[in-house]
Design a protein around this motif. Sequence first.
Motif, PDB file in Angstrom:
ATOM      1  N   VAL A 187      28.521  52.875  41.768  1.00 21.43           N
ATOM      2  CA  VAL A 187      28.012  51.610  42.305  1.00 21.43           C
ATOM      3  C   VAL A 187      28.785  50.428  41.736  1.00 21.43           C
ATOM      4  N   ALA A 188      29.051  50.449  40.419  1.00 20.89           N
ATOM      5  CA  ALA A 188      29.772  49.343  39.795  1.00 20.89           C
ATOM      6  C   ALA A 188      31.191  49.227  40.346  1.00 20.89           C
ATOM      7  N   GLU A 189      31.876  50.351  40.488  1.00 22.73           N
ATOM      8  CA  GLU A 189      33.246  50.317  41.011  1.00 22.73           C
ATOM      9  C   GLU A 189      33.274  49.884  42.470  1.00 22.73           C
ATOM     10  N   LEU A 190      32.274  50.303  43.240  1.00 22.99           N
ATOM     11  CA  LEU A 190      32.207  49.891  44.644  1.00 22.99           C
ATOM     12  C   LEU A 190      32.013  48.382  44.739  1.00 22.99           C
ATOM     13  N   ALA A 191      31.114  47.842  43.912  1.00 24.32           N
ATOM     14  CA  ALA A 191      30.902  46.388  43.930  1.00 24.32           C
ATOM     15  C   ALA A 191      32.157  45.644  43.503  1.00 24.32           C
ATOM     16  N   ARG A 192      32.846  46.156  42.479  1.00 25.20           N
ATOM     17  CA  ARG A 192      34.081  45.508  42.027  1.00 25.20           C
ATOM     18  C   ARG A 192      35.136  45.529  43.126  1.00 25.20           C
ATOM     19  N   ALA A 193      35.279  46.679  43.794  1.00 28.66           N
ATOM     20  CA  ALA A 193      36.274  46.784  44.860  1.00 28.66           C
ATOM     21  C   ALA A 193      35.961  45.823  46.010  1.00 28.66           C
ATOM     22  N   ARG A 194      34.673  45.699  46.351  1.00 27.39           N
ATOM     23  CA  ARG A 194      34.296  44.784  47.422  1.00 27.39           C
ATOM     24  C   ARG A 194      34.581  43.344  47.030  1.00 27.39           C
ATOM     25  N   ARG A 195      34.275  42.987  45.778  1.00 26.27           N
ATOM     26  CA  ARG A 195      34.555  41.634  45.320  1.00 26.27           C
ATOM     27  C   ARG A 195      36.053  41.336  45.396  1.00 26.27           C
ATOM     28  N   GLU A 196      36.863  42.278  44.951  1.00 24.01           N
ATOM     29  CA  GLU A 196      38.313  42.071  44.990  1.00 24.01           C
ATOM     30  C   GLU A 196      38.806  41.941  46.430  1.00 24.01           C
ATOM     31  N   GLN A 197      38.235  42.754  47.324  1.00 22.25           N
ATOM     32  CA  GLN A 197      38.632  42.659  48.723  1.00 22.25           C
ATOM     33  C   GLN A 197      38.262  41.302  49.305  1.00 22.25           C
ATOM     34  N   TRP A 198      37.052  40.826  49.023  1.00 22.23           N
ATOM     35  CA  TRP A 198      36.637  39.509  49.515  1.00 22.23           C
ATOM     36  C   TRP A 198      37.536  38.422  48.940  1.00 22.23           C
ATOM     37  N   SER A 199      37.881  38.575  47.659  1.00 18.72           N
ATOM     38  CA  SER A 199      38.747  37.573  47.030  1.00 18.72           C
ATOM     39  C   SER A 199      40.118  37.552  47.700  1.00 18.72           C
ATOM     40  N   ARG A 200      40.688  38.732  47.968  1.00 18.54           N
ATOM     41  CA  ARG A 200      41.986  38.777  48.638  1.00 18.54           C
ATOM     42  C   ARG A 200      41.908  38.165  50.029  1.00 18.54           C
ATOM     43  N   GLU A 201      40.827  38.466  50.743  1.00 19.59           N
ATOM     44  CA  GLU A 201      40.689  37.908  52.092  1.00 19.59           C
ATOM     45  C   GLU A 201      40.572  36.396  52.053  1.00 19.59           C
ATOM     46  N   ARG A 202      39.809  35.863  51.079  1.00 19.38           N
ATOM     47  CA  ARG A 202      39.712  34.418  50.958  1.00 19.38           C
ATOM     48  C   ARG A 202      41.067  33.798  50.628  1.00 19.38           C
ATOM     49  N   ALA A 203      41.801  34.454  49.709  1.00 14.58           N
ATOM     50  CA  ALA A 203      43.120  33.930  49.335  1.00 14.58           C
ATOM     51  C   ALA A 203      44.072  33.966  50.527  1.00 14.58           C
ATOM     52  N   GLU A 204      44.029  35.046  51.315  1.00 12.18           N
ATOM     53  CA  GLU A 204      44.897  35.150  52.481  1.00 12.18           C
ATOM     54  C   GLU A 204      44.552  34.091  53.526  1.00 12.18           C
ATOM     55  N   ARG A 205      43.234  33.857  53.720  1.00 10.97           N
ATOM     56  CA  ARG A 205      42.844  32.817  54.683  1.00 10.97           C
ATOM     57  C   ARG A 205      43.298  31.438  54.211  1.00 10.97           C
ATOM     58  N   ALA A 206      43.129  31.176  52.907  1.00 12.64           N
ATOM     59  CA  ALA A 206      43.568  29.882  52.376  1.00 12.64           C
ATOM     60  C   ALA A 206      45.080  29.726  52.491  1.00 12.64           C
ATOM     61  N   GLN A 207      45.816  30.808  52.207  1.00 13.80           N
ATOM     62  CA  GLN A 207      47.271  30.737  52.313  1.00 13.80           C
ATOM     63  C   GLN A 207      47.705  30.527  53.761  1.00 13.80           C
ATOM     64  N   ALA A 208      47.025  31.209  54.693  1.00  8.33           N
ATOM     65  CA  ALA A 208      47.366  31.026  56.104  1.00  8.33           C
ATOM     66  C   ALA A 208      47.078  29.598  56.551  1.00  8.33           C
ATOM     67  N   ALA A 209      45.962  29.021  56.060  1.00  2.00           N
ATOM     68  CA  ALA A 209      45.654  27.632  56.419  1.00  2.00           C
ATOM     69  C   ALA A 209      46.696  26.676  55.851  1.00  2.00           C
ATOM     70  N   ARG A 210      47.114  26.919  54.597  1.00  2.00           N
ATOM     71  CA  ARG A 210      48.155  26.061  54.023  1.00  2.00           C
ATOM     72  C   ARG A 210      49.466  26.206  54.777  1.00  2.00           C
ATOM     73  N   ARG A 211      49.792  27.455  55.185  1.00  2.00           N
ATOM     74  CA  ARG A 211      51.033  27.666  55.926  1.00  2.00           C
ATOM     75  C   ARG A 211      50.987  26.952  57.281  1.00  2.00           C
ATOM     76  N   ARG A 212      49.833  27.027  57.950  1.00  2.00           N
ATOM     77  CA  ARG A 212      49.721  26.320  59.237  1.00  2.00           C
ATOM     78  C   ARG A 212      49.846  24.811  59.052  1.00  2.00           C
ATOM     79  N   ALA A 213      49.228  24.297  57.976  1.00  2.00           N
ATOM     80  CA  ALA A 213      49.337  22.856  57.715  1.00  2.00           C
ATOM     81  C   ALA A 213      50.778  22.457  57.415  1.00  2.00           C
ATOM     82  N   ASP A 214      51.482  23.294  56.620  1.00  3.65           N
ATOM     83  CA  ASP A 214      52.884  22.992  56.318  1.00  3.65           C
ATOM     84  C   ASP A 214      53.742  23.024  57.574  1.00  3.65           C
ATOM     85  N   GLU A 215      53.501  24.023  58.416  1.00  2.00           N
ATOM     86  CA  GLU A 215      54.269  24.115  59.654  1.00  2.00           C
ATOM     87  C   GLU A 215      54.008  22.915  60.555  1.00  2.00           C
TER      88      GLU A 215
END
Length: 426
Positions: A187-215
Amino acid sequence: MDAEQERGGGAPGRWRRFGRLGPPPWPQEGAQGDGDGDGDDRRPWRSTLLLTVFVLAGSVFAAHVQQGERAGLDLFARVLLLAACALLLWRRRHPVAVVFGTAVVVALYLGAGYPYGPVFFTVAVACFSAVVAGHRRAAWTALGLLSAVHLLVAYWLYRWLPPSGDRSASLGQEFVVTGWVVAIVAVAELARARREQWSRERAERAQAARRRADEERLRIARELHDVLAHSLSVINVQAGVGLALLDADPDQARTALTTIKSASKEALGEVRQVLDTLRAPGDAPRAPAPGLDRLPELVEQAAHTGLTVEVTGEPPRLSPGTDLAAFRILQEALTNVVRHSGSRHARVRLDEDGTTLRLRIDDDGPATGADAGGGGKGLAGMRERAAALGGTIEAGPRADGGFRVLAVLPVQPTAGPTTAEGGESR
């Protein structure tokens, strides 16, 4: 206070060897975000209180069921149960200390011979919090130490520890304990993996938004440069003509001023069109984007500056993006001829084979003026436009002393940009 404690949620110095395997890539749960580095000052009172009630009530029931097999719940047992639950109040700020503290308290509880029961939930919650916070090594070490103590008590130390007459643990009981450990880990590892996945998705969305703004900023900058550089070059040339002929040939000076007025009006209109893109999303542009259908206007504007433009080929039907890019490239190339070339004659050739447009602009040179070298901004903008469509730009001096710009653009833009080929800056 060590660096881990200063960042908040860190372990005390004695637990430093069990430090983070790396900072968690997500914000701590309930973080205040006040920037002082002290972590979360709020303690999980509500969940801890509910868990305390559950542990105390469940332990009373377990003592009743295991009466005669394990020691009864006395004052010391209740103190241990309350201590294990109270430690969980600090599980967010000091997860390493809490996971080891609850493991020690539960080990004392088991060593004293008190009933098995929901006291193990305190270790499970502490271990879960430590793993999710990024302290996996500390969590597994504490859980392993507790398992080792349990095995020692269950198969060896039970002879000397209360209750009297206790027997060694059965194999079934060990399966139950092992199952608990595996469940906590999973259970602990599953929660950690989900948190990391959500964090990566948030970072990717933020990076994509910054890239669109730069473009978008680059696109607006290119548009403004192309519009202003062309129009201001025409205005600059005509202003010089007007000043030179103001007394000698007033009619020609008047013509130059008329050209300045027309060029400035057109420039203002195109600047407004570019700035329209900064309005609220969903607003339609007030004027269509320019394309090669305005090639005669460019030729006429160039003629006002004294530049003769010979056009070979007919403007083909292009997608809006390619049409705009071709127009801006042609506009910038003719502006460079006016500003940087001694030639008063330019040749434009349009070739289209159904999939590719080849746009070639030649002048006979030589390069003249203080700005003959140029800053390279215009050519850089050309290359960026072509690369964004999957095309290329070649720009550089010809062997006979002139200068050539050759743009190869797809009639229908491709999905991704390619690296633009370039010559020397002008």
